[in-house]
Design an enzyme around this catalytic site. Structure first.
Site, PDB file in Angstrom:
ATOM      1  N   THR A   1     -43.988   7.459 -12.212  1.00 34.36           N
ATOM      2  CA  THR A   1     -43.288   7.260 -13.459  1.00 34.36           C
ATOM      3  C   THR A   1     -44.523   7.838 -14.303  1.00 34.36           C
ATOM      4  OG1 THR A   1     -44.487   4.965 -13.297  1.00 34.36           O
ATOM      5  CG2 THR A   1     -42.133   5.088 -12.740  1.00 34.36           C
TER       6      THR A   1
ATOM      7  N   GLU B   1     -47.548  -2.154  -6.277  1.00 39.90           N
ATOM      8  CA  GLU B   1     -48.665  -1.722  -5.359  1.00 39.90           C
ATOM      9  C   GLU B   1     -50.004  -1.534  -5.858  1.00 39.90           C
ATOM     10  OE1 GLU B   1     -48.207  -0.716  -2.036  1.00 39.90           O
ATOM     11  OE2 GLU B   1     -50.448  -0.653  -2.298  1.00 39.90           O
ATOM     12  N   PHE B   2     -51.148  -1.945  -5.566  1.00 38.63           N
ATOM     13  CA  PHE B   2     -52.441  -1.959  -6.119  1.00 38.63           C
ATOM     14  C   PHE B   2     -53.440  -1.050  -5.378  1.00 38.63           C
ATOM     15  CE2 PHE B   2     -50.671  -6.204  -6.343  1.00 38.63           C
ATOM     16  CZ  PHE B   2     -50.251  -6.215  -7.776  1.00 38.63           C
TER      17      PHE B   2
ATOM     18  N   LEU C   1     -67.589  -2.362 -14.056  1.00 39.66           N
ATOM     19  CA  LEU C   1     -68.383  -2.615 -15.336  1.00 39.66           C
ATOM     20  C   LEU C   1     -69.428  -1.276 -15.330  1.00 39.66           C
ATOM     21  CD1 LEU C   1     -68.705  -5.051 -17.396  1.00 39.66           C
ATOM     22  CD2 LEU C   1     -70.578  -5.926 -16.103  1.00 39.66           C
TER      23      LEU C   1
ATOM     24  N   CYS D   1     -53.294   6.733 -13.027  1.00 39.84           N
ATOM     25  CA  CYS D   1     -52.617   5.234 -13.436  1.00 39.84           C
ATOM     26  C   CYS D   1     -53.102   4.489 -14.693  1.00 39.84           C
ATOM     27  CB  CYS D   1     -52.777   4.227 -12.119  1.00 39.84           C
ATOM     28  SG  CYS D   1     -52.088   4.722 -10.762  1.00 39.84           S
TER      29      CYS D   1
END
Ligand code: UDX
Length: 468
Positions: free
Chosen positions: A100, A166-167, A268, A278
């Site tokens: 996408t 999905e990660f 961090l 992404c």
């Protein structure tokens, strides 16, 4: 606990799976599901991808995945095809994993591949099966697609759709797929939940946390997670800007913050900021969708997150210019890294490559070296020069820029590098190097958000380890 799946055999009644779209996400999912013991058919419209995977070749760089592909092919449980007829006839659970991307000229997501995959499948489905979207999509897509597939499928309303975000992180794709930190099922019925529970049985058996939700929440989890991560990175990079104006040191600041458990040190790490396929596109698409939903103000801050991130790139070029004495014209620069992060050959929205391009446009003579991404980077920017090794890249350089923190660069010896360059000047775009060692070896060392002269306080190892 380490679980070995290599002896996995398909259980009687296990759902047969298809994976539509064998890019980064789909290929990894198909391979891992076969390794877990399921019969899997991967489909892609690109015959070259199908041919590569079927012959045991992963068409991108991902540590550990080629070995898993071999294991899956040897088991006889994994096959690939370009035929939707074959996929529709084969699968009980169909995972849709197509891309996408960002729409050209807009911030919104381009859903044409998702729409096409669902339509192609649905028109061929003649028995009750589950279609599962895994692609990252704007909220509301599953509801729209449900109507679409009902209208085109021979079985109409009986065809069910679920969303399962999905990660996985590039570089850790196998680990993240086989041992995810959580599973999210966005479903509209108990039947759909039961299908997904069977499809993810071996992973759930490990005690993996599961959140069962409606499809809208499942879609939102993904963009909310990526937005949070992007915000955390831009937060520390915003602090770096403040540090630059005050003489404070963002590395010390990040380490001091990280010891607060409520904040934590992960994501961090200050520096050149986030890129890849992404985070940047997801925060933009989220804003675009929120505007459409009339809640643009709720995520307007993501525009700032994006802007802070992009400023890091121009600021890195500023540092190079300062080190070069005010102008980049004719300056020989070694750009170390092109991939958006180490252990990847992905150059989509890569901060490293963007910086190399900006340096080149200001007249610098840029030589790029990335251990894995040279080929992809050359395809995007053929005007840049590429070296085959670190030594070749830095030889006679006036300024060295560390842009992607590959281990090869972190572990390089500043004394040996110093003998190859024409001037010992380095910009550490990723806060990855030991500034003290470089300075002791006679380098002028600069990093965003850190004082240009040696800080009086060296950062102890445990504090450095806390931020990653
Ligand atoms: C990300 C999410 O982590 C993953 O859960 C999701 O499924 C897909 O998007 P990925 O794109 O593989 O994964 O990369 P990630 O490891 O998240 O890094 C993203 C970018 O942030 C990289 O460019 C990295 O260099 C940068 N980054 C990361 C920082 O600048 N600082 C940090 O502290 C962490």
């Amino acid at each position: 606990m380490v679980t070995h799946y290599s002896d996995a055999t398909p259980h009687i009644g296990s759902p047969r799976m298809t994976v539509i779209g064998t890019g980064y996400l789909g290929a990894t999912h198909a391979i891992c599901m076969a390794v877990l013991g399921f019969e899997v058919l991967g489909l892609d419209v690109d015959p070259a991808k199908v041919e590569a995977l079927a012959s045991g070749r992963v068409p991108f760089f991902e540590p550990g995945l080629p070995e898993k592909l071999r294991e899956a092919l040897d088991s006889g449980r994994l096959r690939f095809t370009t035929s939707f007829d074959e996929a529709a006839a084969f699968g009980d659970v169909h995972f849709i994993c197509v891309g996408t991307p960002q729409q050209p000229g807009s911030h919104a997501a381009d859903l044409r591949y998702v729409d096409s995959a669902f339509t192609e499948l649905a028109t061929r489905i003649t028995r009750k099966v589950l279609l599962v979207g895994k692609s990252t999509v704007p909220i509301g897509t599953a509801a729209r697609l449900t109507e679409l597939v009902h209208s085109v499928s021979p079985i109409g309303d009986e065809l069910e759709l679920a969303w399962n975000p999905e990660f996985l992180r590039e570089g850790f794709a196998v680990e993240d797929t086989l041992h995810p930190d959580r599973l999210v099922f966005g479903v509209s019925s108990e039947w759909a939940e039961a299908q997904l529970r069977r499809a993810f049985g071996p992973i759930l058996d490990e005690g993996t946390p599961l959140v069962v939700a409606d499809t809208a929440t499942a879609e939102l989890v993904k963009v909310a997670a990526n937005s949070f991560l992007a915000t955390k990175i831009s937060y520390i990079n915003a602090m770096a800007e403040v540090c630059e104006a005050t003489g404070a040191d963002v590395n010390l600041l990040a380490s001091a913050l990280s010891f607060d458990d409520r904040i934590g040190g992960r994501f961090l790490k200050p520096g050149l900021g986030f890129g890849g396929g992404c985070l940047p596109k997801d925060i933009r698409a989220f804003r675009a969708r929120a505007e459409e939903l009339g809640v643009g103000a709720a995520v307007a801050f993501l525009g700032e997150v994006d802007a802070i991130n992009i400023r890091r790139r121009t600021r890195t070029v500023d540092l190079a210019r300062e080190l070069a004495g005010g102008s980049l014209a004719g300056v020989r620069i070694a750009a170390l890294g092109a991939a958006f992060k180490p252990n990847s050959d992905d150059v989509r929205d890569a901060p490293a490559l963007d910086v190399a391009r900006m340096l080149y446009l200001e007249g610098a003579m840029v030589t790029v070296y990335d251990p894995e991404a040279n080929v992809n980077a050359h395809r995007v920017y053929p005007d840049l020069d590429f070296a085959d090794s670190l030594d070749e890249a830095v030889t006679d350089a006036d300024v060295v820029m560390l842009l992607t923190e590959w281990d090869e660069f972190r572990q390089a010896d500043p004394v040996e590098l110093g003998e190859l360059v024409s001037a010992r000047r380095i910009v550490d775009g990723r806060h990855a190097l030991d500034a003290t060692r470089y300075r002791e070896a006679g380098w002028e060392y600069r990093a965003l958000g850190r004082p240009s002269v040696a800080a009086t306080m060296a950062l102890p190892q445990h504090a450095r380890d806390a931020v990653a």
